[in-house]
Design an enzyme around this catalytic site. Structure first.
Site, PDB file in Angstrom:
ATOM      1  N   HIS A  42     -12.851  -0.805   7.764  1.00  0.00           N
ATOM      2  CA  HIS A  42     -11.926  -1.432   8.702  1.00  0.00           C
ATOM      3  C   HIS A  42     -12.673  -1.875   9.962  1.00  0.00           C
ATOM      4  O   HIS A  42     -12.274  -2.832  10.635  1.00  0.00           O
ATOM      5  CB  HIS A  42     -10.807  -0.467   9.100  1.00  0.00           C
ATOM      6  CG  HIS A  42      -9.820  -0.216   8.014  1.00  0.00           C
ATOM      7  ND1 HIS A  42      -9.986   0.785   7.089  1.00  0.00           N
ATOM      8  CD2 HIS A  42      -8.652  -0.840   7.704  1.00  0.00           C
ATOM      9  CE1 HIS A  42      -8.966   0.781   6.246  1.00  0.00           C
ATOM     10  NE2 HIS A  42      -8.140  -0.196   6.586  1.00  0.00           N
TER      11      HIS A  42
ATOM     12  N   ASP B 290     -10.445  -6.290  -1.118  1.00  0.00           N
ATOM     13  CA  ASP B 290      -9.841  -5.599   0.011  1.00  0.00           C
ATOM     14  C   ASP B 290      -9.556  -6.653   1.078  1.00  0.00           C
ATOM     15  O   ASP B 290     -10.013  -7.798   0.981  1.00  0.00           O
ATOM     16  CB  ASP B 290     -10.796  -4.523   0.538  1.00  0.00           C
ATOM     17  CG  ASP B 290     -10.069  -3.370   1.224  1.00  0.00           C
ATOM     18  OD1 ASP B 290      -8.884  -3.543   1.571  1.00  0.00           O
ATOM     19  OD2 ASP B 290     -10.692  -2.317   1.417  1.00  0.00           O
TER      20      ASP B 290
ATOM     21  N   ARG C 247      -7.064  10.681   1.247  1.00  0.00           N
ATOM     22  CA  ARG C 247      -6.627   9.630   0.322  1.00  0.00           C
ATOM     23  C   ARG C 247      -7.289   9.790  -1.047  1.00  0.00           C
ATOM     24  O   ARG C 247      -6.852   9.176  -2.028  1.00  0.00           O
ATOM     25  CB  ARG C 247      -6.963   8.247   0.895  1.00  0.00           C
ATOM     26  CG  ARG C 247      -6.286   7.962   2.232  1.00  0.00           C
ATOM     27  CD  ARG C 247      -6.876   6.739   2.895  1.00  0.00           C
ATOM     28  NE  ARG C 247      -6.627   5.530   2.135  1.00  0.00           N
ATOM     29  CZ  ARG C 247      -7.242   4.358   2.367  1.00  0.00           C
ATOM     30  NH1 ARG C 247      -8.157   4.269   3.328  1.00  0.00           N
ATOM     31  NH2 ARG C 247      -6.948   3.315   1.632  1.00  0.00           N
TER      32      ARG C 247
ATOM     33  N   ARG D  52       4.085   2.704   3.033  1.00  0.00           N
ATOM     34  CA  ARG D  52       4.882   1.717   3.776  1.00  0.00           C
ATOM     35  C   ARG D  52       6.374   1.791   3.476  1.00  0.00           C
ATOM     36  O   ARG D  52       7.173   1.249   4.207  1.00  0.00           O
ATOM     37  CB  ARG D  52       4.398   0.293   3.447  1.00  0.00           C
ATOM     38  CG  ARG D  52       2.897   0.095   3.400  1.00  0.00           C
ATOM     39  CD  ARG D  52       2.209   0.458   4.688  1.00  0.00           C
ATOM     40  NE  ARG D  52       0.781   0.172   4.624  1.00  0.00           N
ATOM     41  CZ  ARG D  52      -0.141   0.795   5.342  1.00  0.00           C
ATOM     42  NH1 ARG D  52       0.208   1.759   6.188  1.00  0.00           N
ATOM     43  NH2 ARG D  52      -1.416   0.477   5.225  1.00  0.00           N
TER      44      ARG D  52
ATOM     45  N   ASP E 167       0.862  -1.188   0.000  1.00  0.00           N
ATOM     46  CA  ASP E 167       0.000   0.000   0.000  1.00  0.00           C
ATOM     47  C   ASP E 167       0.893   1.231   0.000  1.00  0.00           C
ATOM     48  O   ASP E 167       1.395   1.654   1.043  1.00  0.00           O
ATOM     49  CB  ASP E 167      -0.889   0.015   1.243  1.00  0.00           C
ATOM     50  CG  ASP E 167      -2.035  -0.967   1.163  1.00  0.00           C
ATOM     51  OD1 ASP E 167      -2.825  -0.870   0.211  1.00  0.00           O
ATOM     52  OD2 ASP E 167      -2.145  -1.831   2.049  1.00  0.00           O
TER      53      ASP E 167
ATOM     54  N   LYS F 268      -8.798   1.501  -6.397  1.00  0.00           N
ATOM     55  CA  LYS F 268      -9.677   1.091  -5.304  1.00  0.00           C
ATOM     56  C   LYS F 268     -10.505   2.298  -4.843  1.00  0.00           C
ATOM     57  O   LYS F 268     -10.154   3.436  -5.144  1.00  0.00           O
ATOM     58  CB  LYS F 268      -8.849   0.510  -4.152  1.00  0.00           C
ATOM     59  CG  LYS F 268      -7.784   1.451  -3.577  1.00  0.00           C
ATOM     60  CD  LYS F 268      -6.913   0.728  -2.565  1.00  0.00           C
ATOM     61  CE  LYS F 268      -5.922   1.678  -1.918  1.00  0.00           C
ATOM     62  NZ  LYS F 268      -5.005   0.990  -0.990  1.00  0.00           N
ATOM     63  N   HIS F 269     -11.641   2.057  -4.184  1.00  0.00           N
ATOM     64  CA  HIS F 269     -12.227   0.799  -3.701  1.00  0.00           C
ATOM     65  C   HIS F 269     -13.569   0.633  -4.407  1.00  0.00           C
ATOM     66  O   HIS F 269     -14.533   1.297  -4.009  1.00  0.00           O
ATOM     67  CB  HIS F 269     -12.465   0.838  -2.200  1.00  0.00           C
ATOM     68  CG  HIS F 269     -11.248   1.196  -1.386  1.00  0.00           C
ATOM     69  ND1 HIS F 269     -10.829   2.501  -1.191  1.00  0.00           N
ATOM     70  CD2 HIS F 269     -10.361   0.417  -0.719  1.00  0.00           C
ATOM     71  CE1 HIS F 269      -9.761   2.510  -0.419  1.00  0.00           C
ATOM     72  NE2 HIS F 269      -9.436   1.254  -0.126  1.00  0.00           N
TER      73      HIS F 269
END
Length: 498
Positions: free
Chosen positions: A333, A404, A290, A233, A225, A320-321
Site C-alpha cells: 500500500h 492488486d 489476514r 466491507r 474485499d 491473493k497475493h
C-alpha cells in the site's frame, strides 16, 4: 450422454425414447467425416472430433455432434430432449435434424444405419420469441477446422467490437454512493466490473441491480474485499467473519460451511466475486492476521476450504497475493516490496497457489512484489515473467488473473494508473484494478491507443476478455451476431428476422 459444461450453461431435458428412422434424410448444415484415431505428440488423447454441425431449431445456435454420438448444444438454450444415448457399436459419421421445427437429431452411423435421439415433437420459435444466444460464422469455421467447443468462445470474442473487448480488461473501484455515476461506463464502455469499496448499506443491492440493467447482455463483475476480520466491507449487512488467523480454530469443513453461507448472502446482494481468501504464508508487512498462518500446509488446507465454500455459495473466489506477500519486505500500500528469490518461494510461498490453481477454478490476484532473479525490479503485477512465466506456464493457471489495486503506493510512485494498466494487461493480467471512473477512462484510452499503435496485440486483448467473460459465466458466442444488413452487432433480438 450429452455433454454438459461445468459452468452449467446448458441443461438436458429428460424422458425421450430413441427410435429408428424411416423418414427421408435432410442434409445437415455440414458434415465432417472423422479421421483415424490419433493423439497429440505428447501422447495425450485428442479432443472429441466434430462429425456434424447442425443448425438448431428455427436457426437458433448449433448442435455439435461428436464421433461418439455426444451432442453439445452451443449458443442456444434449445436442446434435443434426450435421456441416454443408445449403445453404439459403430462410429457416428454424420447427423441430421428431424422434421422441420422438431427437436430431434438423427445420428448417421458408419454401418449405414441411423438412430434417432430426441423428441420429434414440433416447436414454434420465431422472431423475438427466440431465446437469446446464437453462434456466428467464425465459431462454425473454428469447429470445422478442428477446434472443440470449449475453445471456440475465444474466436467469438474476437468478433465483438474492440471497445467492448478492451473495456472488459478494466475494473474500477467505487463507493456505494458513487455507483450511480458509472452508467456510461457500464453501458457504453463495457467495463469489466466494479470493486465496491467502504462500508455499504442495506440498499446496495438496488444500486447494483440498476447498473446491471444498464450493462445488459454483458453483466458487470461486482467484487468486494470480504476476507473477514479487519478487511470486511459488508459486515453491517451480512454479518461479521473472524480473521483468517482466527478461523484456524475451526475445522476446514466448518470454515467451508461458513464461507458458503457468507457467499450466499453476498450473492443475494448482487456481488459475484470476493477478493479472498488471502493464501500468503506468514504474517509479514501488510498481512498480519489476514493469513492462515506460517505453515504452507495449513494455509493450503484452509485456503482450499474457503475457496470451495465461496464457490458453493455462488461467488467467484480470488486468491491473493501471488506470488506470496507473507514474508515480503514492505506493505505494498505504501511502496514496492521484495520477496525471497524464486527458488525459495517454490519451497514455501507458492505451495498454496499451486494447490489452488491445480484443483479449483478460483481467480488469482497478483501483488506488487519484486521477486529477485525473476521480475528484474518490476512488481509481479506488471511482469510477464511472473504472470506468463510462473503463474500461467509453470503453475498452469488458465483462469482469470486480476491485479492488486494499481492506485497503491507501490505503483503510483513510478507509473500513472493508466500506464500501469497497460503494462499489466500486456504482461498477461486479464483485469486491471484501477481507481475511480477517471482512472478507468484513462486506462481505457491508454490501452486503446496501444492497440492502435501495435504496442499491444489483439490476441492479448482477446485472451483477457475471454477469461473475464468466462469468470462471469458469459459465453462469448451468445453475444455475436449479424443484423439484417449483414453488419456485425452485439446480439439484439429485435433485429432477428429483419
Amino acid at each position: 450422454m450429452v455433454l454438459l459444461t461445468a459452468a452449467g450453461w446448458f441443461a438436458v431435458l429428460p424422458d425421450a425414447a430413441a427410435q429408428t428412422s424411416s423418414e427421408s434424410e435432410t442434409p445437415p448444415l455440414v458434415t465432417v467425416v472423422p479421421d483415424a484415431e490419433s493423439g497429440d505428440s505428447e501422447g495425450e488423447p485428442s479432443p472429441p472430433r466434430v462429425v456434424a454441425v447442425l443448425r438448431g431449431p428455427g436457426g437458433i445456435g448449433y448442435w455439435v455432434i461428436g464421433v461418439d454420438g455426444t451432442i453439445e448444444p452451443v449458443g442456444t438454450s434449445i436442446l434435443p430432449i434426450v435421456s441416454e444415448l443408445p449403445q453404439l457399436t459403430t462410429q457416428v459419421v454424420g447427423a441430421r435434424l428431424g422434421a422441420p421445427g422438431a427437436l430431434g437429431v438423427w445420428l448417421q452411423l458408419a454401418d449405414d444405419s441411423e438412430v434417432a435421439i430426441g423428441d420429434p415433437g414440433p416447436t414454434v420459435l420465431t422472431g423475438e420469441e427466440r431465446p437469446l444466444g446464437w453462434l456466428s460464422g467464425v465459431a462454425v469455421r473454428q469447429l470445422l477446422s478442428g477446434a472443440w467447443w470449449t475453445d471456440v468462445d475465444r474466436w467469438c470474442t474476437s468478433e465483438l467490437p474492440l471497445p467492448v473487448r478492451i473495456g472488459q480488461t478494466i475494473m474500477t473501484a467505487l463507493g456505494e454512493r458513487s455507483l450511480g455515476f458509472a452508467v456510461e461506463e457500464a453501458r457504453d464502455r463495457r467495463i469489466g466490473g466494479i470493486l465496491v469499496q467502504g462500508p455499504v448499506t442495506e440498499h446496495v443491492w438496488r444500486r447494483i441491480a440498476e447498473l446491471q440493467d444498464f450493462a445488459g447482455r454483458i453483466p458487470l463483475i461486482f467484487a468486494v474485499d470480504e476476507e473477514g476480520g479487519r478487511v470486511q466491507r459488508l459486515a453491517a449487512v451480512v454479518g461479521r467473519l473472524p480473521s483468517a488467523a482466527a478461523q484456524t480454530a475451526r475445522s476446514p469443513a466448518e470454515v467451508a460451511e461458513v464461507a458458503a453461507d457468507h457467499a450466499r448472502k453476498m450473492y443475494q446482494l448482487g456481488f459475484t466475486m470476493n477478493f479472498a481468501p488471502v493464501i500468503d504464508v506468514g504474517a509479514g508487512e501488510g498481512i498480519g492476521d489476514r493469513s492462515f498462518g506460517n505453515d504452507p500446509a495449513t494455509v493450503t488446507e484452509y485456503g482450499m476450504a474457503t475457496v470451495e465454500g465461496l464457490s458453493a455459495g455462488g461467488v467467484v473466489p480470488v486468491v491473493k497475493h501471488f506470488p506470496g506477500h507473507g514474508a515480503a519486505t514492505a506493505d505494498t500500500h505504501d511502496q514496492l516490496a521484495s520477496t525471497a528469490p524464486l527458488d525459495e518461494l517454490r519451497q514455501r510461498d507458492l505451495i498454496p497457489f499451486a494447490a489452488v490453481v491445480g484443483a479449483t477454478d478460483a481467480a488469482v490476484m497478483v501483488g506488487h512484489l519484486n521477486v529477485p532473479g525473476l521480475t528484474g525490479g518490476m512488481p509481479a503485477s506488471l511482469s510477464p515473467a511472473a504472470i506468463d512465466g510462473v503463474l500461467r506456464n509453470e503453475l498452469g493457471h488458465s483462469g482469470l488473473i486480476v491485479t492488486d489495486s494499481l492506485v497503491m503506493g507501490a505503483i503510483r510512485s513510478q507509473w500513472s494508473v493508466s500506464e500501469a494498466a497497460l503494462l499489466a494487461v500486456s504482461a498477461g493480467a486479464d483485469l486491471a484494478l484501477v481507481g475511480g471512473l477517471e482512472d478507468a477512462d484513462a486506462a481505457f484510452a491508454e490501452i486503446t491507443t496501444a492497440v492502435a499503435q501495435g504496442r499491444l496485440s489483439l490476441d492479448r486483448i482477446d485472451a483477457a476478455a475471454t477469461n473475464v467473460f468466462r469468470a462471469k459465466g458469459v459465453y462469448a458466442c451468445t453475444l455475436v451476431g449479424r443484423d439484417g444488413l449483414g453488419r456485425q452487432v452485439l446480439y439484439d433480438p429485435t433485429l432477428v428476422g429483419r
